[in-house]
Motif scaffolding. Structure first.
Motif, PDB file in Angstrom:
ATOM      1  N   LYS A  44      -5.432   8.232 -12.512  1.00  0.00           N
ATOM      2  CA  LYS A  44      -4.867   9.557 -12.241  1.00  0.00           C
ATOM      3  C   LYS A  44      -3.750   9.868 -13.249  1.00  0.00           C
ATOM      4  CE  LYS A  44      -5.376  12.769  -9.115  1.00  0.00           C
ATOM      5  NZ  LYS A  44      -6.742  13.253  -8.786  1.00  0.00           N
TER       6      LYS A  44
ATOM      7  N   GLN B 105      -6.693   3.396  -9.167  1.00  0.00           N
ATOM      8  CA  GLN B 105      -6.858   4.855  -9.082  1.00  0.00           C
ATOM      9  C   GLN B 105      -5.615   5.579  -9.586  1.00  0.00           C
ATOM     10  OE1 GLN B 105      -9.193   6.480  -5.650  1.00  0.00           O
ATOM     11  NE2 GLN B 105      -8.749   4.442  -4.829  1.00  0.00           N
TER      12      GLN B 105
ATOM     13  N   ASN C 293      -7.225  -3.110  -0.812  1.00  0.00           N
ATOM     14  CA  ASN C 293      -6.809  -1.701  -0.725  1.00  0.00           C
ATOM     15  C   ASN C 293      -5.740  -1.392  -1.766  1.00  0.00           C
ATOM     16  OD1 ASN C 293      -8.467  -0.634   1.218  1.00  0.00           O
ATOM     17  ND2 ASN C 293      -7.176  -1.352   2.909  1.00  0.00           N
ATOM     18  N   SER C 294      -4.779  -2.330  -1.860  1.00  0.00           N
ATOM     19  CA  SER C 294      -3.694  -2.123  -2.826  1.00  0.00           C
ATOM     20  C   SER C 294      -4.236  -2.022  -4.245  1.00  0.00           C
ATOM     21  CB  SER C 294      -2.692  -3.276  -2.766  1.00  0.00           C
ATOM     22  OG  SER C 294      -2.106  -3.314  -1.491  1.00  0.00           O
TER      23      SER C 294
ATOM     24  N   LEU D  71      -5.970   1.230  -4.891  1.00  0.00           N
ATOM     25  CA  LEU D  71      -5.025   2.324  -5.105  1.00  0.00           C
ATOM     26  C   LEU D  71      -4.395   2.229  -6.490  1.00  0.00           C
ATOM     27  CD1 LEU D  71      -3.309   2.433  -1.595  1.00  0.00           C
ATOM     28  CD2 LEU D  71      -4.830   4.159  -2.596  1.00  0.00           C
TER      29      LEU D  71
ATOM     30  N   MET E 118       0.787   4.204  -2.817  1.00  0.00           N
ATOM     31  CA  MET E 118       0.418   5.550  -2.417  1.00  0.00           C
ATOM     32  C   MET E 118       1.516   6.558  -2.753  1.00  0.00           C
ATOM     33  SD  MET E 118      -2.227   7.002  -1.304  1.00  0.00           S
ATOM     34  CE  MET E 118      -3.304   6.457  -0.010  1.00  0.00           C
TER      35      MET E 118
ATOM     36  N   LYS F 183     -10.918   3.731   4.489  1.00  0.00           N
ATOM     37  CA  LYS F 183     -10.446   2.776   3.489  1.00  0.00           C
ATOM     38  C   LYS F 183     -11.670   2.147   2.820  1.00  0.00           C
ATOM     39  CE  LYS F 183      -6.225   1.417   5.915  1.00  0.00           C
ATOM     40  NZ  LYS F 183      -5.555   0.339   6.637  1.00  0.00           N
ATOM     41  N   PRO F 184     -11.626   1.717   1.556  1.00  0.00           N
ATOM     42  CA  PRO F 184     -10.514   1.989   0.628  1.00  0.00           C
ATOM     43  C   PRO F 184     -10.476   3.484   0.230  1.00  0.00           C
ATOM     44  CG  PRO F 184     -12.297   0.814  -0.494  1.00  0.00           C
ATOM     45  CD  PRO F 184     -12.704   0.918   0.931  1.00  0.00           C
ATOM     46  N   VAL F 185      -9.254   3.981   0.131  1.00  0.00           N
ATOM     47  CA  VAL F 185      -9.070   5.431  -0.066  1.00  0.00           C
ATOM     48  C   VAL F 185      -9.485   5.859  -1.484  1.00  0.00           C
ATOM     49  CG1 VAL F 185      -7.335   7.276  -0.105  1.00  0.00           C
ATOM     50  CG2 VAL F 185      -7.206   5.447   1.603  1.00  0.00           C
ATOM     51  N   ASN F 186     -10.242   6.908  -1.532  1.00  0.00           N
ATOM     52  CA  ASN F 186     -10.550   7.537  -2.820  1.00  0.00           C
ATOM     53  C   ASN F 186      -9.508   8.627  -3.052  1.00  0.00           C
ATOM     54  OD1 ASN F 186     -11.578   9.446  -4.730  1.00  0.00           O
ATOM     55  ND2 ASN F 186     -13.607   8.474  -4.462  1.00  0.00           N
ATOM     56  N   ILE F 187      -8.720   8.446  -4.122  1.00  0.00           N
ATOM     57  CA  ILE F 187      -7.573   9.324  -4.343  1.00  0.00           C
ATOM     58  C   ILE F 187      -7.981  10.783  -4.581  1.00  0.00           C
ATOM     59  CG2 ILE F 187      -5.650   9.793  -5.945  1.00  0.00           C
ATOM     60  CD1 ILE F 187      -5.205   7.465  -4.011  1.00  0.00           C
ATOM     61  N   ASP F 188      -9.056  10.949  -5.340  1.00  0.00           N
ATOM     62  CA  ASP F 188      -9.514  12.318  -5.601  1.00  0.00           C
ATOM     63  C   ASP F 188      -9.838  13.034  -4.295  1.00  0.00           C
ATOM     64  OD1 ASP F 188      -9.211  12.120  -8.315  1.00  0.00           O
ATOM     65  OD2 ASP F 188     -11.228  11.283  -8.617  1.00  0.00           O
TER      66      ASP F 188
ATOM     67  N   ILE G  84       0.833  -1.203   0.000  1.00  0.00           N
ATOM     68  CA  ILE G  84       0.000   0.000   0.000  1.00  0.00           C
ATOM     69  C   ILE G  84       0.872   1.260   0.000  1.00  0.00           C
ATOM     70  CG2 ILE G  84      -1.654   1.303   1.408  1.00  0.00           C
ATOM     71  CD1 ILE G  84      -3.015  -1.312   1.995  1.00  0.00           C
TER      72      ILE G  84
END
Lengths: 122, 634
Positions: free
Chosen positions: B435, B431, B424-425, B428, A20, A105-110, A16
């Protein structure tokens, strides 16, 4: 359109963390990482990043203890906590100690980028 | 029965003491005297059934005591003397109170035996009635005294006519009859007595002065048992009477035995199957019981062969049976018999080879019972047991199913924990691609790397699924496994959940232990205990929660100990936790099956033991598995 924001990202899970960091580096040049709360506090003392983004559940020192430490060093520190849904109850405590923002979580990047922008403009 | 009392009067201390101790051993009450004066004194103070009198005594002749003893009529005197003078013997018998005369010259043991036999004979004479028929008053009186002293009850008659009346009214066992009498003489009386069938066997002795052999022969032919010629000595008469009466007693004893035997015979005949076989197993005798069972008359059963009745399935036992019987060994075997109405009956039979003159003849006696009804009940019972066992088994199957469902629920929780990070990975990663694409930074390299990474993560995720899928497969058989890796693998399935709850899991393994086990079932047990420990640690909000798992080897056993620091199990329930449907988690969908199943797996499927106890800080489960167990899963 890179901004001179210094970001510290704290996450114990390697896969992760890697993802990130890659994502953050799409927008920000100055990204630092720590693998637990204790390391993050050390780095914070040295580099005084503009924004700290941290997982809550971590070994050695978790996100909440870390937040307390950092806020005791710099009460204006800007901290975003990322938490699993079931850890949400902790957040009442975190708000009380001055954590600025949190994401689930799960993270929304925007959403994450919006929060970063928001905090950086304060 | 009262003990018979005996007074021994003998000056020889050796003889007196020896007699005393041997008579006491035989159950008599014995008193000793050594001379006439002490004997007199003793007789005055005690009553005796018998006196053993030595004639040569220090203070005079034993005969001096006889008039004194005569006063005490109940005493029967046995004279012991080395004196063989015939006149003296005759005198003593004539004295009336002397009932026998034992010569001292015999060996002591013989003398003692004669005394005991004499006493025994006299006591069995008790209750026997003898009729004396004589026209001489003197003879009647003499015989009455002599015979009474001998233990008989004596009746008298003066002639044949009176004798017949006495016989009609009294139960007379024997008679002594004078041949020459008025009114009805001995011969006529003899004929009259024998005419009555019930008196055919009555012992009768004829007394007569005749020298005519024709007359004597006639008397014997007429039914007399014995004859004595006048004049006779009393000793001879008494010996003859003793002999005659002894025969009567024996005859009666035989009759009693015969009656008893007939009774037994009848009882066996009515209660059991009874038949005889020759060495070829031909039936030579069969009682009604057997014939009835085989729906045959006795005649038809006899002459048929035992083999013909035995059901085909049991015929294999016949040859070994014949072999054993030929060697003289009795055998007990259950046979199934065919009956004419095609019904099968079960007979439990005891075969006894009969011994004749120390050699086994060809005769075999068979006694047996019809156990068909018992067998039927037994079959019924067996059917009921089978039904119950099946029901139980089905219930157990249901339990296993339920426990699987329960652990399935737990498994989904565990899979959730396993998948949280990779999901989760992946989230990401996608996304990031999006992006990068938006910012026109999506390079070939980034795309390639990301795709590889995504595939790697997804492979990991599907592995997790495989792990859990394996876990729910039934073990087909025992396998040789490395115990530590089985336990570690099982733990790895729950590790993410354990870690998510900040619980420290420590695994200690000091030995390499190869063990025959049911891998998945054992994993299920480990998982069950670990999950319970985890639940307890969370529920009790324990500080520094910890689970310690140790694998060890003690002698021929492998042990797995799982300890937690959740505070332990309450004393009032620790005994019950292995019971089915016992749960402390009613509100959290606890089924109460987990530990019951764990126990079943460890004890019944793997021949081991599972126990629980409380430590200072928490609960400790101990599993003991035999390392060389060859037990297989049914």
């Amino acid at each position: 359109m890179n901004k001179p924001l210094k970001i510290l990202y704290v996450e114990d899970e390697e896969s992760i963390r890697e993802e990130m960091v890659e994502i953050l580096k799409l927008d920000y040049d100055d990204v630092h990482v720590a693998v637990n709360g204790e390391e993050a506090v050390e780095i914070y003392k040295r580099l005084h990043p503009d924004i700290v983004i941290s997982d809550v559940q971590m070994p050695i020192m978790d996100g909440i203890s870390m937040s307390k430490e950092i806020l005791s060093i710099d009460e204006n520190a800007k901290i975003i906590l990322i938490t699993a849904f079931n850890e949400k109850s902790y957040l009442e405590e975190t708000e009380a100690i001055g954590v600025r923002s949190y994401l689930t979580k799960p993270v929304n990047i925007d959403e994450l980028f919006e929060k970063i922008e928001e905090l950086s403009n304060i | 029965m009262n003990k018979l009392s005996i007074l021994i009067i003998d000056d020889s201390k050796l003889i007196n003491d020896s007699l005393c101790s041997s008579l006491e051993e035989r159950g008599f009450d014995v008193t000793q005297a050594y001379d006439i004066s002490t004997a007199k004194e003793t007789i005055l103070n005690h009553s005796f059934d018998y006196a053993l009198l030595d004639l040569v005594l220090p203070d005079g002749d034993g005969e001096e005591l006889l008039p004194f003893l005569q006063i005490h009529e109940e005493i029967r005197v046995i004279v012991m003397t080395s004196d063989r003078d015939a006149d003296r013997r005759k005198n003593l018998f004539n004295f009336g109170i002397v009932i026998d005369y034992i010569t001292k010259e015999r060996h002591f043991n013989e003398m003692e035996l004669s005394i005991v036999q004499l006493i025994e004979r006299i006591s069995t004479n008790d209750g026997l009635n003898i009729l004396v028929v004589d026209d001489s008053h003197f003879m009647r009186t003499t015989l009455r005294i002599l015979l009474s002293k001998r233990g008989f009850k004596v009746f008298t008659a003066v002639d044949g006519k009176e004798a017949l009346e006495v016989i009609k009214e009294r139960k007379i066992d024997a008679a002594i009859v004078d041949l020459e009498m008025p009114v009805m003489d001995g011969n006529r009386l003899l004929s009259a007595i024998r005419r009555n069938k019930s008196n055919l066997l009555m012992p009768i002795m004829i007394v007569s002065g005749t020298n005519d052999p024709q007359k004597i022969a006639h008397v014997i032919k007429n039914g007399a048992n014995d004859f004595i010629k006048k004049p006779y000595v009393n000793e001879e008469l008494l010996l003859k009477i003793d002999k005659m009466m002894q025969e009567l007693k024996q005859q009666r004893l035989i009759k009693v035995h015969e009656a008893t035997f007939a009774m037994y015979n009848k009882a066996i005949d009515e209660a059991a199957i009874l038949f005889k076989l020759d060495s070829n197993l031909n039936i030579t005798y069969a009682n009604t019981y057997l014939s009835d069972l085989l729906h045959n008359s006795d005649e038809i059963t006899v002459g048929t062969n035992f083999k013909d009745y035995v059901a085909d399935g049991d015929k294999i036992y016949l040859d070994p049976l014949r072999d054993k019987l030929a060697k003289g060994y009795p055998q007990q075997i259950s046979f199934r018999f065919n009956t004419p109405d095609a019904k099968l009956i079960s007979l439990k039979l005891t075969f006894t080879p009969i011994k004749h003159n120390e050699e086994y003849s060809e005769e075999i006696l068979v006694i047996g019972f019809d156990i068909s009804l018992l067998q039927q009940n037994e079959d019924l019972l067996q059917a009921r047991i089978n039904k119950e066992v099946k029901k139980n088994w089905e219930q157990n199957k249901l339990l296993i199913q339920q426990s699987k469902m329960a652990s399935m629920g737990e498994m989904i929780g565990h899979i959730g924990h396993q998948w949280r990070q990779p999901l989760n990975s992946l989230g990401l990663l996608f996304q990031k691609l999006n992006k990068a694409y938006q910012k026109e930074k999506l390079t070939d390299e980034l795309m390639k790397n990301s795709a590889e990474k995504a595939m790697y993560i997804m492979n990991q995720m599907s592995e997790t699924i495989n792990d859990f899928k394996d876990f729910f497969k039934d073990d087909k058989s025992v396998q040789l496994c490395d115990l530590t890796s089985v336990v570690e693998h099982a733990s790895s399935l729950v590790e993410p959940s354990i870690e998510a709850n900040k619980i420290k899991l420590v695994i200690n393994s000091t030995h390499d232990i190869s063990i025959l086990c049911l891998k998945n079932e054992l994993s299920q047990v480990i998982l069950n205990i670990l999950t319970n420990a985890m639940d307890a640690l969370i529920q009790n909000n324990v500080e520094n929660p910890e689970i310690l798992l140790s694998i060890d080897k003690i002698d021929n056993d492998a042990t797995i100990i799982i300890e937690d620091n959740a505070g332990g199990i309450a004393d009032n329930i620790i005994e019950k936790i292995f019971e089915p449907y016992f749960t402390t988690k009613e509100n959290e969908n606890g089924t109460g099956i987990g530990l019951y199943m764990s126990q079943t797996i460890i004890q019944k499927h793997m021949n081991g033991q599972i126990k629980v106890n409380n430590t200072v800080s928490g609960a400790s489960f101990k599993i003991v598995l035999p390392i060389n167990s060859k037990e297989t899963h049914e």
